[in-house]
Design a protein around this motif. Structure first.
Motif, short mmCIF file in Angstrom:
data_model
loop_
_atom_site.label_atom_id
_atom_site.label_comp_id
_atom_site.label_asym_id
_atom_site.label_seq_id
_atom_site.Cartn_x
_atom_site.Cartn_y
_atom_site.Cartn_z
N THR A 85 0.77 -1.21 -0.03
CA THR A 85 0.02 0.06 0.08
C THR A 85 0.83 1.19 0.22
OG1 THR A 85 -1.74 -1.26 1.19
CG2 THR A 85 -1.77 1.23 1.21
N GLY A 86 1.87 1.49 0.84
CA GLY A 86 2.89 2.52 1.02
C GLY A 86 3.62 2.60 -0.13
N LEU A 87 4.20 1.90 -0.92
CA LEU A 87 5.17 2.07 -1.99
C LEU A 87 4.61 2.64 -3.17
CD1 LEU A 87 7.98 0.71 -3.18
CD2 LEU A 87 6.62 -1.21 -4.24
N PRO A 88 3.69 2.39 -3.86
CA PRO A 88 3.15 3.29 -4.85
C PRO A 88 2.78 4.75 -4.41
CG PRO A 88 1.30 1.92 -4.41
CD PRO A 88 2.57 1.32 -3.37
N ILE A 89 2.24 4.94 -3.45
CA ILE A 89 2.24 6.29 -2.82
C ILE A 89 3.28 7.19 -2.77
CG2 ILE A 89 1.22 7.59 -0.63
CD1 ILE A 89 -0.72 5.42 -0.26
N LYS A 90 4.37 6.59 -2.27
CA LYS A 90 5.78 7.05 -1.89
C LYS A 90 6.37 7.38 -3.27
CE LYS A 90 9.27 7.15 1.35
NZ LYS A 90 10.51 7.09 0.50
N TYR A 91 6.31 6.28 -4.07
CA TYR A 91 7.03 6.39 -5.51
C TYR A 91 6.21 7.65 -6.15
CZ TYR A 91 7.68 5.34 -10.35
OH TYR A 91 7.87 5.66 -11.78
N VAL A 92 4.80 7.97 -6.21
CA VAL A 92 4.27 9.05 -6.89
C VAL A 92 4.64 10.38 -6.51
CG1 VAL A 92 2.19 9.77 -7.75
CG2 VAL A 92 2.54 7.66 -7.88
N LEU A 93 4.73 10.33 -5.02
CA LEU A 93 5.12 11.69 -4.28
C LEU A 93 6.51 11.98 -4.43
CD1 LEU A 93 2.91 11.16 -1.11
CD2 LEU A 93 2.44 13.09 -3.00
N GLU A 94 7.32 11.10 -4.43
CA GLU A 94 8.83 11.34 -4.50
C GLU A 94 9.26 11.79 -6.15
OE1 GLU A 94 11.31 8.44 -2.99
OE2 GLU A 94 10.33 8.53 -1.22
N LYS A 95 8.67 10.93 -7.08
CA LYS A 95 8.92 10.82 -8.47
C LYS A 95 8.50 12.61 -8.82
CE LYS A 95 6.66 10.08 -12.13
NZ LYS A 95 5.85 9.05 -13.18
N ARG A 96 7.30 13.01 -8.33
CA ARG A 96 7.00 14.24 -8.84
C ARG A 96 7.33 15.42 -8.05
NH1 ARG A 96 0.43 12.98 -9.33
NH2 ARG A 96 0.85 11.64 -11.14
N HIS A 97 7.44 15.55 -6.74
CA HIS A 97 7.94 16.34 -5.84
C HIS A 97 9.11 16.62 -5.26
CE1 HIS A 97 3.90 17.61 -6.15
NE2 HIS A 97 3.43 16.42 -5.86
N PHE A 134 12.31 14.43 -6.65
CA PHE A 134 13.39 14.29 -7.69
C PHE A 134 12.63 15.27 -8.99
CE2 PHE A 134 13.77 10.74 -5.01
CZ PHE A 134 15.22 11.02 -4.50
N GLU A 135 11.48 15.46 -9.10
CA GLU A 135 10.82 16.33 -10.24
C GLU A 135 11.19 15.69 -11.48
OE1 GLU A 135 12.50 20.47 -9.89
OE2 GLU A 135 11.37 20.50 -7.88
N PHE A 136 11.11 14.23 -11.52
CA PHE A 136 11.54 13.61 -12.67
C PHE A 136 10.09 13.18 -13.48
CE2 PHE A 136 12.15 9.55 -14.89
CZ PHE A 136 13.68 9.54 -15.12
N LYS A 137 10.27 13.63 -14.80
CA LYS A 137 9.04 13.25 -15.78
C LYS A 137 9.56 11.72 -16.48
CE LYS A 137 7.79 17.87 -15.95
NZ LYS A 137 7.51 18.01 -14.84
N SER A 138 8.62 11.02 -16.36
CA SER A 138 8.94 9.64 -17.44
C SER A 138 8.57 10.07 -18.74
CB SER A 138 8.07 8.43 -16.90
OG SER A 138 8.15 8.23 -15.61
N ASP A 139 9.33 9.36 -19.83
CA ASP A 139 8.97 9.39 -21.28
C ASP A 139 7.65 8.89 -21.42
OD1 ASP A 139 11.66 10.44 -21.33
OD2 ASP A 139 12.28 8.75 -21.76
#
Length: 143
Positions: free
Chosen positions: A49-61, A63-68
């Motif tokens: 449950t926690g894994l995808p929540i943390k992934y999305v938040l970290e990726k966006r806010h 590391f400011e990473f944008k996937s292709d």
């Protein structure tokens, strides 16, 4: 310095959100099911449950990473998850160790919070170095 403080505050907030989701899910699972391996099952489902929540938040806010594209994002999530294998093991060992040593739900959840905190500190460094390597130039190094 302001950027480092921003990242630290956001990362801590996101870790708290993921921790609440994880431990909250564990509480619900234990409330629903108290059979064999209930604790182990609750820890596993809480982690999922926690894994995808943390992934999305970290990726966006963080590391400011944008996937292709979706394929790139899927591969990135798998790498992110793989980097979490060792930190998840640390979390599970600490939580289960508290469960075994103290035998109460409160102490198990306290162990879970401690294990998650330690794991998140290590995970940030792994993700920064190996997962989100093509992040925005605006992201400041945090050592």
């Amino acid at each position: 310095m302001k950027q480092i403080a921003r990242i630290t505050i956001l990362y801590s907030l996101f870790a708290a959100i993921a921790t609440i989701a994880n431990l909250g899910t564990q509480v619900i699972v234990i409330w629903i099911y108290q059979g064999p391996f209930a604790v182990e099952i609750s820890i596993l489902i809480g982690t999922l449950t926690g894994l995808p929540i943390k992934y999305v938040l970290e990726k966006r806010h963080i590391f400011e990473f944008k996937s292709d594209n979706l394929m790139h994002d899927s591969k990135l999530f798998l790498l992110y998850s793989f980097m979490g294998v060792f930190t998840t093991a640390l979390f599970w060992i600490v939580e289960y160790g508290f469960h075994w040593a103290f035998g109460t739900d409160f102490m198990r959840y306290l162990g879970g919070a401690i294990g998650l905190t330690l794991g998140y500190i290590i995970k940030y460094r792994l993700d920064k170095r190996f997962v989100f390597v093509n992040r925005s130039q605006d992201t400041v190094e945090y050592s």
